[in-house]
Design an enzyme around this catalytic site. Sequence first.
Site, PDB file in Angstrom:
ATOM      1  N   TYR A 169      40.369  46.198  32.947  1.00 47.07           N
ATOM      2  CA  TYR A 169      39.639  44.930  32.761  1.00 47.07           C
ATOM      3  C   TYR A 169      38.630  44.678  33.876  1.00 47.07           C
ATOM      4  O   TYR A 169      37.957  43.661  33.880  1.00 47.07           O
ATOM      5  CB  TYR A 169      40.602  43.738  32.622  1.00 47.07           C
ATOM      6  CG  TYR A 169      41.642  43.618  33.711  1.00 47.07           C
ATOM      7  CD1 TYR A 169      41.321  43.091  34.948  1.00 47.07           C
ATOM      8  CD2 TYR A 169      42.959  44.013  33.492  1.00 47.07           C
ATOM      9  CE1 TYR A 169      42.271  42.985  35.945  1.00 47.07           C
ATOM     10  CE2 TYR A 169      43.923  43.907  34.472  1.00 47.07           C
ATOM     11  CZ  TYR A 169      43.572  43.389  35.705  1.00 47.07           C
ATOM     12  OH  TYR A 169      44.514  43.286  36.689  1.00 47.07           O
ATOM     13  N   LYS A 170      38.541  45.598  34.843  1.00 41.30           N
ATOM     14  CA  LYS A 170      37.556  45.437  35.918  1.00 41.30           C
ATOM     15  C   LYS A 170      36.280  46.197  35.516  1.00 41.30           C
ATOM     16  O   LYS A 170      35.556  45.741  34.647  1.00 41.30           O
ATOM     17  CB  LYS A 170      38.156  45.897  37.237  1.00 41.30           C
ATOM     18  CG  LYS A 170      39.318  44.974  37.672  1.00 41.30           C
ATOM     19  CD  LYS A 170      40.084  45.455  38.890  1.00 41.30           C
ATOM     20  CE  LYS A 170      41.210  44.469  39.213  1.00 41.30           C
ATOM     21  NZ  LYS A 170      42.174  44.977  40.190  1.00 41.30           N
ATOM     22  N   ASP A 214      45.994  54.724  43.055  1.00 41.30           N
ATOM     23  CA  ASP A 214      45.655  53.542  42.260  1.00 41.30           C
ATOM     24  C   ASP A 214      44.128  53.499  42.154  1.00 41.30           C
ATOM     25  O   ASP A 214      43.439  53.424  43.177  1.00 41.30           O
ATOM     26  CB  ASP A 214      46.202  52.273  42.930  1.00 41.30           C
ATOM     27  CG  ASP A 214      45.983  51.048  42.060  1.00 41.30           C
ATOM     28  OD1 ASP A 214      44.953  50.980  41.356  1.00 41.30           O
ATOM     29  OD2 ASP A 214      46.840  50.140  42.092  1.00 41.30           O
ATOM     30  N   ARG A 270      33.452  37.954  48.267  1.00 43.07           N
ATOM     31  CA  ARG A 270      33.422  39.286  47.669  1.00 43.07           C
ATOM     32  C   ARG A 270      32.418  39.311  46.513  1.00 43.07           C
ATOM     33  O   ARG A 270      32.432  38.429  45.651  1.00 43.07           O
ATOM     34  CB  ARG A 270      34.837  39.615  47.163  1.00 43.07           C
ATOM     35  CG  ARG A 270      35.022  41.046  46.733  1.00 43.07           C
ATOM     36  CD  ARG A 270      36.477  41.329  46.457  1.00 43.07           C
ATOM     37  NE  ARG A 270      36.936  40.612  45.257  1.00 43.07           N
ATOM     38  CZ  ARG A 270      37.968  40.995  44.513  1.00 43.07           C
ATOM     39  NH1 ARG A 270      38.662  42.066  44.851  1.00 43.07           N
ATOM     40  NH2 ARG A 270      38.323  40.303  43.456  1.00 43.07           N
ATOM     41  N   PHE A 316      46.498  46.274  47.644  1.00 47.39           N
ATOM     42  CA  PHE A 316      46.650  45.120  46.761  1.00 47.39           C
ATOM     43  C   PHE A 316      48.156  44.806  46.697  1.00 47.39           C
ATOM     44  O   PHE A 316      48.959  45.700  46.435  1.00 47.39           O
ATOM     45  CB  PHE A 316      46.105  45.470  45.378  1.00 47.39           C
ATOM     46  CG  PHE A 316      45.962  44.292  44.470  1.00 47.39           C
ATOM     47  CD1 PHE A 316      44.766  43.600  44.391  1.00 47.39           C
ATOM     48  CD2 PHE A 316      47.027  43.864  43.688  1.00 47.39           C
ATOM     49  CE1 PHE A 316      44.633  42.501  43.538  1.00 47.39           C
ATOM     50  CE2 PHE A 316      46.893  42.770  42.845  1.00 47.39           C
ATOM     51  CZ  PHE A 316      45.693  42.087  42.774  1.00 47.39           C
TER      52      PHE A 316
HETATM   53  C1  LIG Z   1      43.527  44.525  40.158  1.00 55.73           C
HETATM   54  C2  LIG Z   1      44.606  45.341  40.788  1.00 55.73           C
HETATM   55  C3  LIG Z   1      45.911  45.309  40.302  1.00 55.73           C
HETATM   56  C4  LIG Z   1      46.276  44.398  39.165  1.00 55.73           C
HETATM   57  O1  LIG Z   1      47.531  44.664  38.658  1.00 55.73           O
HETATM   58  P1  LIG Z   1      47.975  43.985  37.264  1.00 55.73           P
HETATM   59  O2  LIG Z   1      49.312  44.518  37.035  1.00 55.73           O
HETATM   60  O3  LIG Z   1      46.957  44.356  36.243  1.00 55.73           O
HETATM   61  O4  LIG Z   1      47.950  42.505  37.466  1.00 55.73           O
HETATM   62  C5  LIG Z   1      46.850  46.135  40.896  1.00 55.73           C
HETATM   63  N1  LIG Z   1      46.525  46.937  41.924  1.00 55.73           N
HETATM   64  C6  LIG Z   1      45.270  46.980  42.425  1.00 55.73           C
HETATM   65  C7  LIG Z   1      44.954  47.908  43.552  1.00 55.73           C
HETATM   66  C8  LIG Z   1      44.275  46.180  41.875  1.00 55.73           C
HETATM   67  O5  LIG Z   1      43.045  46.200  42.374  1.00 55.73           O
END
Ligand SMILES: *Cc1c(COP(=O)(O)O)cnc(C)c1O
Length: 422
Positions: A232-233, A207, A381, A135
């Site tokens: 939040y996921k 992560d 997705r 990400f």
């Molecule tokens: C959703 C996600 C994020 C989101 O980061 P925020 O700081 O909450 O915007 C970061 N890394 C990964 C791997 C994600 O899936």
Amino acid sequence: MADQTRPTTREQCAEADRNDELAVLRDEFALPDGVIYLDGNSLGALPRAAVARAADVVTQEWGTDLIGSWNKNHWFELPLRIGEKIGRIIGGGAGECVATDTTSLNVFKALSAAIAIQQEDVPARRVIVSERENFPTDLYMAEGLIALLDRGYSLRLIDAPEDLADALADDVAVVMITQVNYRTGYLWDLADTTRLVHDAGALAVWDLCHSAGAVPVRVAADGADFAVGCTYKYLNGGPGSPAFIWVAERHLARATTPLSGWWGHKSPFAMSESYTAADGGRRFLVGTQPIISMATMEVGIDLHLSVDEQALRRKSLALTSLFIELVETRLAQHPLTLITPRDEQHRGSHVSFRHPEGFAVMKALIANGVIGDYREPEVLRFGITPMYVGFADVWDAVETLRRVLDDELWRDPEYQLRGAVT
Ligand SMILES: *Cc1c(COP(=O)(O)O)cnc(C)c1O
């Protein structure tokens, strides 16, 4: 669910829902009628009880108890109390996990702590290994930290999981991997990978954004050094709810942070002129916490703690396998390419297909009541959250996708327009 018992008709899907012990969980969520929500991997659904909790924290705790709430309603302890609960979900011990800030910020904190430990122990190691497909914010934060340190660190990106071993030369300080890839849904084996990283003399920062609440995780037992993730996921904490950071107990005493704010101080209200880090995970707090958001998210966390995670995982795999099978058998004439692993051991809780007109197809699907999302390039997705998605939902979603493709509903010019958020 074994292959031979996988439903092949809508009636069999409905039957599978009737036999599903987890189906009652759906009533815990407020989902609009007529919508099949397959985007819980991006923004989890609203737990009904969160509405009352949010109202209470605003009207009673803020409105009536006012500043006394820091003590009376335990606002000050929230990041630790909720962090401890998240710790239980990811298999970490008490005092090792706090809920705070965003995943992006926690990536920065975890990486800088890991680098500081390696700087003391093995200073010649100056490489951070990660994935090109990670990400993007994780990579952006690493870039920013490297520039700030200005000590010759660099990022080495691998293109595929099987390339990790070759990347682990004796110059590697830290490996930062996202356990479930946000696009493909590829799931890394946390224990095996951490062992590989440790054997190469590096530390592992995980992560867990797409794994916390989605797949069973055991950070401490599997040897991880640091972990971060969002709530939040799959944890249904609400939009922008605070993320978490976990540190292995063996590193706690040495884990430092350059973001030395007063909430991470040993005694914040002593108002002393210089910084002394708090014991344990509390040192990773920076400033005043978003209490309304944090209090509201506890409802989703509690809901997760009440559910058997192995049963949840079995249902998730049964649903993702069904989704893949129905798309591949009923939509075989369409140019859809599965990019999610077929191997269940390496599959998270979402399924992605490429389609040349992916963006417009997803817009048309959403307009027809099936909410998934689109990711570059060409990726449809579908988040399959077993807490509130059932077998008949999967059937109906695939049938809607079939209609969008058979009838070419996606050709409507309206579905070509892009908003700020995709
Ligand atoms: C959703 C996600 C994020 C989101 O980061 P925020 O700081 O909450 O915007 C970061 N890394 C990964 C791997 C994600 O899936």
